[in-house]
Enzyme design. Structure first.
Site: not given
Ligand code: PXP
Length: 241
Positions: A7, A10, A43, A45, A49, A70, A101, A151, A191
């Site tokens: 992901n 960031h 994602h 949003r 952001r 996402e 999330t 997931e 997550h």
């Molecule tokens: N899966 C989902 C559905 C998420 O919303 C996120 C965070 O954006 C992640 C995985 C990844 O989480 P993390 O950034 O804590 O690894």
């Protein structure tokens, strides 16, 4: 072998801290893929952001593995998904005030609506994953809705401080993975996973892929993204090699 989707939200978060074009999320996606990621997650949003529409369009053009968008299942974002055509979407709950999330979607609360979402996505050849808690009620709902993938939210496991709480949540994740797989759903998780807590999650046989953002991008600041992705893949697959 368990697969890793990275992901890259960031990377866009850092860009948005200053505005402008740097760092470029698409560059991160390319490096992550070269390091062995099997998919790229972002994602989009409602409040934009971090990732914006331009990012998703560029990612659609350059991601060679699998682009997983996402999204909250709102009319606006569904329209964008159908226009950009990611390989898959992950339906998540979304609150403006949250930092990230915060928990799984209550798919069971709106089965009729989510059925219609899956139907339009399938018509466009987009696979649909639902981000849910490891609960039977939610698994049954996704099965009923006709989703392709679940997931499981690993945040409670990842945030557990005491061993018994962690073990309890791991058991929930193991049982739910078995049940979802028996219902014909593909199983993924994500997550809060990091280089240490990922090992027990990857030992769950039904989990085929995990999605990680924060831990990898955090490590990348010090070691570079290529190493951060390779180190995660090594940590994930210690027991499955
Ligand atoms: N899966 C989902 C559905 C998420 O919303 C996120 C965070 O954006 C992640 C995985 C990844 O989480 P993390 O950034 O804590 O690894």
């Amino acid at each position: 072998m368990v697969l890793l989707s990275v992901n890259i939200d960031h990377v866009a978060t850092i860009r948005e801290a200053r505005g402008g074009l740097s760092p470029e999320p698409a560059a991160a996606a390319a490096i992550a893929e070269l390091a062995g990621a099997s998919g790229i997650v972002c994602h989009l949003r409602e409040d934009r952001r971090h990732i914006n529409e331009r990012d998703v369009r560029i990612l659609r053009d350059i991601v060679k593995t699998k682009l997983n968008l996402e999204m909250a299942a709102t009319e606006e974002i569904i329209g964008i998904a159908l226009d950009i055509l990611p390989d898959m979407v992950t339906i998540v709950p979304e609150k403006r005030e949250e930092l990230t999330t915060e928990g799984g979607l209550n798919a069971a609360a709106n089965i009729h609506y989510y059925k219609s979402v899956v139907s339009v996505m399938h018509d466009a050849d987009i696979e649909v994953s639902f981000f849910i808690e490891p609960e039977q009620k939610q698994i049954d709902a996704v099965s009923d809705i006709g989703g392709d993938i679940v997931e499981f939210h690993t945040g409670i496991y990842a945030n557990a401080i005491q061993r018994p709480e962690m073990e309890k949540e791991l058991k929930r994740l193991r049982d739910a993975s078995q049940s979802a797989s028996a219902s014909g759903l593909r199983v993924t998780a994500g997550h809060g996973l990091d280089y240490a807590n990922v090992v027990a999650i990857c030992a769950i046989p039904q989990i085929e892929e995990i999605s990680i953002g924060h831990a990898i991008i955090s490590r990348a600041i010090f070691s570079g993204l290529d190493d951060a992705v390779r180190d995660m893949l090594a940590a994930m697959n210690v027991q499955r090699r």
